[in-house]
Design an enzyme around this catalytic site. Structure first.
Site, PDB file in Angstrom:
ATOM      1  N   SER A  81       0.434  -1.113   0.104  1.00 10.74           N
ATOM      2  CA  SER A  81      -0.670  -0.267  -0.200  1.00 10.74           C
ATOM      3  C   SER A  81       0.862   1.409  -0.285  1.00 10.74           C
ATOM      4  O   SER A  81       1.976   1.255   0.664  1.00 10.74           O
ATOM      5  CB  SER A  81      -0.961   0.301   1.059  1.00 10.74           C
ATOM      6  OG  SER A  81       0.123   0.270   2.004  1.00 10.74           O
ATOM      7  N   CYS A  94       1.273   3.548  10.078  1.00 17.77           N
ATOM      8  CA  CYS A  94       1.744   4.523   9.491  1.00 17.77           C
ATOM      9  C   CYS A  94       2.199   5.527   9.932  1.00 17.77           C
ATOM     10  O   CYS A  94       1.997   5.839  11.652  1.00 17.77           O
ATOM     11  CB  CYS A  94       1.326   5.334   8.472  1.00 17.77           C
ATOM     12  SG  CYS A  94       1.895   5.895   7.778  1.00 17.77           S
ATOM     13  N   ASN A 103      -4.592  -0.361   8.772  1.00 14.46           N
ATOM     14  CA  ASN A 103      -2.806  -0.101   8.775  1.00 14.46           C
ATOM     15  C   ASN A 103      -3.143   1.671   9.847  1.00 14.46           C
ATOM     16  O   ASN A 103      -3.813   2.217  10.641  1.00 14.46           O
ATOM     17  CB  ASN A 103      -3.047   1.653   7.811  1.00 14.46           C
ATOM     18  CG  ASN A 103      -1.735   1.904   7.249  1.00 14.46           C
ATOM     19  OD1 ASN A 103      -0.867   2.071   8.100  1.00 14.46           O
ATOM     20  ND2 ASN A 103      -1.070   2.841   6.730  1.00 14.46           N
ATOM     21  N   LEU A 118      -0.276   9.597   3.978  1.00 15.14           N
ATOM     22  CA  LEU A 118      -1.401   9.124   3.374  1.00 15.14           C
ATOM     23  C   LEU A 118      -2.943  10.313   2.768  1.00 15.14           C
ATOM     24  O   LEU A 118      -3.344  10.055   3.140  1.00 15.14           O
ATOM     25  CB  LEU A 118      -2.467   8.597   4.891  1.00 15.14           C
ATOM     26  CG  LEU A 118      -1.702   7.358   5.000  1.00 15.14           C
ATOM     27  CD1 LEU A 118      -2.736   6.940   6.722  1.00 15.14           C
ATOM     28  CD2 LEU A 118      -2.023   5.977   4.540  1.00 15.14           C
ATOM     29  N   ILE A 125       6.946  -5.964   6.977  1.00 16.59           N
ATOM     30  CA  ILE A 125       6.641  -4.763   8.326  1.00 16.59           C
ATOM     31  C   ILE A 125       6.061  -3.635   6.964  1.00 16.59           C
ATOM     32  O   ILE A 125       6.450  -3.334   6.160  1.00 16.59           O
ATOM     33  CB  ILE A 125       8.493  -4.474   8.617  1.00 16.59           C
ATOM     34  CG1 ILE A 125       8.745  -4.657   8.329  1.00 16.59           C
ATOM     35  CG2 ILE A 125       7.924  -5.882   8.897  1.00 16.59           C
ATOM     36  CD1 ILE A 125      10.602  -4.113   8.157  1.00 16.59           C
ATOM     37  N   GLY A 176       6.658  -3.424  -2.965  1.00 20.74           N
ATOM     38  CA  GLY A 176       6.558  -1.613  -2.953  1.00 20.74           C
ATOM     39  C   GLY A 176       8.069  -0.698  -3.228  1.00 20.74           C
ATOM     40  O   GLY A 176       7.884  -0.210  -4.549  1.00 20.74           O
ATOM     41  N   THR A 177       8.405  -0.235  -2.378  1.00 24.00           N
ATOM     42  CA  THR A 177       9.544   0.627  -2.860  1.00 24.00           C
ATOM     43  C   THR A 177      10.529   0.494  -4.423  1.00 24.00           C
ATOM     44  O   THR A 177      10.904   1.293  -5.030  1.00 24.00           O
ATOM     45  CB  THR A 177      11.005   1.208  -2.083  1.00 24.00           C
ATOM     46  OG1 THR A 177      10.351   1.277  -0.824  1.00 24.00           O
ATOM     47  CG2 THR A 177      11.309   2.219  -2.224  1.00 24.00           C
ATOM     48  N   GLY A 216      -3.696   3.576   0.871  1.00 21.56           N
ATOM     49  CA  GLY A 216      -4.203   3.971   2.377  1.00 21.56           C
ATOM     50  C   GLY A 216      -5.827   4.289   1.936  1.00 21.56           C
ATOM     51  O   GLY A 216      -5.353   5.627   1.328  1.00 21.56           O
ATOM     52  N   THR A 275       7.150   0.822   6.665  1.00 18.60           N
ATOM     53  CA  THR A 275       8.394   1.066   7.067  1.00 18.60           C
ATOM     54  C   THR A 275       9.038   1.664   8.698  1.00 18.60           C
ATOM     55  O   THR A 275       8.428   1.775   9.748  1.00 18.60           O
ATOM     56  CB  THR A 275       8.444   2.919   6.362  1.00 18.60           C
ATOM     57  OG1 THR A 275       6.899   3.447   7.516  1.00 18.60           O
ATOM     58  CG2 THR A 275       8.081   2.609   4.806  1.00 18.60           C
TER      59      THR A 275
END
Length: 302
Positions: free
Chosen positions: A22, A130, A127, A74, A191, A265-266, A47, A193
């Site tokens: 996400s 965050c 979530n 978000l 996990i 993700g990244t 999100g 961040t």
């Protein structure tokens, strides 16, 4: 050999274990110009809150060694826009829809879950981890009794299976995982961040407007693998592993540690094709090593 890459999360079958993280894939529109979204096991959207959020001030992204920092906050157009525009778009594709839900308060979390309860989405991801919002997010995800109560409250409104996304910013990730399970989680994802900071020594100020942001990318992967391994040993619950995955080898580490599925993700910022390359890589690995089903290698690390 016909390799079986199907996985099941809380009764929902994904054609393969590769999903998106996400906040990194939007609703998939941008990436649909580069890859076939039908290839993915699932798409986890950015999100979604009960009302539109503007997010944090800029600058809010900074590159670092081994990853990046973000303090997006978000930003999103709200649940109504998502229901009206993004669900119809995503339903064009043969993939599962996972909706990450966020809020500043427990009431807001519950409101989003309730509004999505009769919508055509497959799973919800709560979530509570965050680090880039002042209220909600991480403040809900670091104390076991708070985690349990938040999950229990949202579970009351959620009709879809509920994934709970865990923060690494805790002393014992297994205690948080157990609390989420006690609250009614159907699956876990981890996990999120880690909080980090980068300073411009020439201008002598923090690069991010909020100073501190969430650190993601290859640099956090060993921590993520360790936490996934610990959680998979501690609870009998499907786990979606994430944190620094950029290759099929990385993905297989998480699966061998016990993850049912993984999220990229990244890596997609640097390589829009990362997800499909990882799917192809896993399939080739299984064929070369005569592995008939992905289940044969899941959790093989004692």
């Amino acid at each position: 050999m016909n390799n079986n890459m199907e996985v099941s999360i809380a009764g929902i079958t994904l054609k393969n274990p590769v999903t998106t993280a996400s906040g990194t894939f939007g609703s998939g529109r941008e990436y649909s110009e580069h890859i076939d979204l039908n290839c993915l096991g699932g798409i986890t959207v950015k999100g979604i809150s009960d009302e539109p959020w503007k997010g944090n001030p800029v600058p809010r992204i900074a590159e670092t060694r081994g990853g990046m920092l973000n303090s997006i906050g978000l930003q999103n157009p709200g649940v109504k826009h998502f229901i009206d525009n993004d669900i119809p778009f995503l339903r064009q594709y043969d993939t599962k829809i996972i909706v990450n839900i966020c809020g500043h308060t427990l009431t807001q979390y519950c409101s989003v879950a309730e509004r999505l309860s009769n919508c055509d989405v497959d799973l919800l991801e709560l979530n509570i981890s965050c680090p880039n919002v002042e209220e909600g997010g991480l403040s809900f995800g670091t104390k076991p009794h708070v985690v349990e109560s938040v999950v229990k409250a949202v579970r009351h409104y959620a009709k879809q299976p509920l994934i709970v996304k865990l923060s690494p910013e805790v002393t014992d990730i297994t205690e948080i995982a157990k609390a989420a399970v006690s609250g009614g989680a159907d699956a876990l994802s981890l996990i999120n961040t880690l909080r980090g900071m980068k300073i411009d020594i020439r201008n002598r100020k923090a690069i991010l407007a909020n100073k501190i942001g969430g650190y993601s990318g290859p640099g956090i992967m060993p921590i993520a693998v360790r936490m996934v391994y610990e959680v998979c040993k501690a609870v009998d619950m499907p786990v979606i592993g994430m944190g620094g995955i950029s290759s099929f080898e990385d993905a297989l580490e998480f699966i061998m540690a016990g993850a049912t599925a993984i999220a990229v993700g990244t890596a997609t910022f640097n390589n829009p094709y990362a997800t499909v390359e990882i799917i192809d890589g896993i399939q080739q690995y299984m064929a070369e090593n005569h592995i008939a089903s992905i289940d044969k290698i899941r959790g093989i690390i004692d």
